[in-house]
Write a protein that holds these residues in place. Structure first.
Motif, short mmCIF file in Angstrom:
data_model
loop_
_atom_site.label_atom_id
_atom_site.label_comp_id
_atom_site.label_asym_id
_atom_site.label_seq_id
_atom_site.Cartn_x
_atom_site.Cartn_y
_atom_site.Cartn_z
N TRP A 1 -0.06 109.61 -26.45
CA TRP A 1 1.06 110.38 -25.89
C TRP A 1 1.00 111.84 -26.30
O TRP A 1 1.43 112.72 -25.57
N GLN A 2 0.42 112.12 -27.48
CA GLN A 2 0.32 113.51 -27.92
C GLN A 2 -0.63 114.29 -27.03
O GLN A 2 -0.37 115.45 -26.68
N ASP A 3 -1.75 113.66 -26.65
CA ASP A 3 -2.71 114.33 -25.76
C ASP A 3 -2.10 114.61 -24.40
O ASP A 3 -2.51 115.57 -23.72
N ALA A 4 -1.14 113.77 -23.99
CA ALA A 4 -0.49 113.97 -22.69
C ALA A 4 0.60 115.03 -22.75
O ALA A 4 1.18 115.37 -21.72
N GLY A 5 0.89 115.52 -23.95
CA GLY A 5 1.91 116.56 -24.09
C GLY A 5 3.33 116.04 -24.12
O GLY A 5 4.28 116.81 -23.87
N VAL A 6 3.50 114.76 -24.42
CA VAL A 6 4.85 114.18 -24.45
C VAL A 6 5.67 114.81 -25.57
O VAL A 6 5.20 114.97 -26.70
#
Length: 348
Positions: free
Chosen positions: A263-268
């Motif tokens: 989720w961090q890589d997706a910018g959440v």
């Protein structure tokens, strides 16, 4: 003020001997039980608890709570609650209102209790209709709503209760719905907040606006349509396959896909309940393209109104003699004496 003493009760201790009278299937039943289950977990004392309501279906609430309470007049519950809190700041006050009572005739009073930051919990039951007076369109009714007052469909743009609360200066804004298992958690967070805590509770009106919230409140597929916000946790929904991110170019929220646990890589975004700008974005998210934002949207306390009033009273009375008789005799006073009279009865 002294720290509250935890009191041991059960759900039964909060039930009255009054027959609970709402329409069969009304969402108010579920909210009532959620509150009655939550208060024992808070260690609340019925003798120190007050429920204050205005006018409407929701405002029958005080009759069904084994505590003190007032069923007041249309829209004025915030004013009454403010007075009670100032008279006895130790009381634990819950204000119960509806979308019509709290945002129409009572909109001005609601604004002031929020901006003043009186330390009470405000539960606004939102069924997007006037239920008690037979189904007229309310301030929160959706465009196109057909009712006795809008037979061809409402063309008013509906009010957004949480946006109203934020705009009025509320320091706590939460949101839930009647049959949600998470509603007690929102109530607990509101109670822990020192100041005016505003909770919008979506409530199904089984007669005049049936299932209007089914698009996000229905159990089947709810995980795809609900975003339960937890401070410090990522904004994930749809079983963690989707999340809420910030489009930095548009300064707007957007939905992103999440692969696995990345989720961090997706910018959440991680929910920061103290971020007022983020709270504004969350309450304005249009349902459909976005999930419904629920839970604690904003929580950033500041000194309460009654604390400031108590401190002012202490300063103004410091070193003074609280003697009413002396106060009344102070200043321009005189004594009326009987004048002597002549023998003919006229004053000398």
């Amino acid at each position: 003020m002294n720290a509250p003493v935890k009191f041991e009760t059960t759900l039964k201790d909060w039930e009255t001997d009054q027959e609970v009278r709402w329409c069969p299937g009304c969402g108010d039943y579920a909210i009532l039980k959620a509150v009655q289950r939550t208060l024992p977990q808070l260690g609340a004392n019925p003798a120190n608890t007050v429920f204050i309501s205005g006018i409407g279906c929701s405002s029958r609430f005080p009759y069904y709570m084994e505590s003190y309470g007032f069923h007041t007049i249309h829209g004025r519950a915030p004013a009454l609650a403010t007075g009670v809190k100032l008279a006895n700041p130790e009381l634990d006050i819950w204000l119960v209102t509806g979308d019509g009572d709290g945002l129409s005739i009572g909109g001005n009073h609601m604004m002031h209790v929020l901006r003043r930051n009186v330390n009470i919990q405000i539960m606004l039951f939102n069924n997007e209709i006037y239920g008690l007076t037979k189904g007229q369109a309310s301030p929160t009714s959706r465009e196109g709503t057909k009712s006795p007052s809008t037979p061809l469909g409402s063309y008013d743009r509906p009010a957004n209760p949480c946006a109203f609360a934020l705009g009025s200066g509320a320091r706590f804004v939460g949101r839930g719905f009647d049959v949600s298992k998470n509603l007690p958690d929102v109530l607990k967070a509101a109670h822990a907040h020192q100041g005016a805590a505003f909770i919008e509770i979506f409530q199904n009106c089984i007669v005049y606006n049936k299932d209007v919230f089914e698009d996000f409140a229905a159990p089947k597929g709810a995980e795809d349509r609900q975003l339960w916000l937890v401070p410090g946790e990522p904004m994930l929904f749809a079983k963690g396959t989707k999340g809420i991110a910030l489009d930095t170019q548009k300064l707007a929220l957007t939905v992103v896909d999440v692969a696995g646990d990345n989720w961090q890589d997706a910018g959440v975004l991680v929910h920061d309940a103290t971020n007022r700008s983020l709270a504004h974005l969350l309450v304005e998210m249009p349902f459909g393209p976005f999930p419904m934002a629920l839970g604690v949207l904003y929580d950033d306390p500041r000194p309460t109104f009654e604390t400031a009033v108590i401190e002012e009273r202490a300063r103004s009375s410091a070193g003074k003699d609280a003697n009413l008789a002396k106060l009344l005799a102070k200043g321009q006073t005189w004594t009326v004496e009987e004048k002597a009279q002549q023998s003919d009865g006229h004053p000398a």
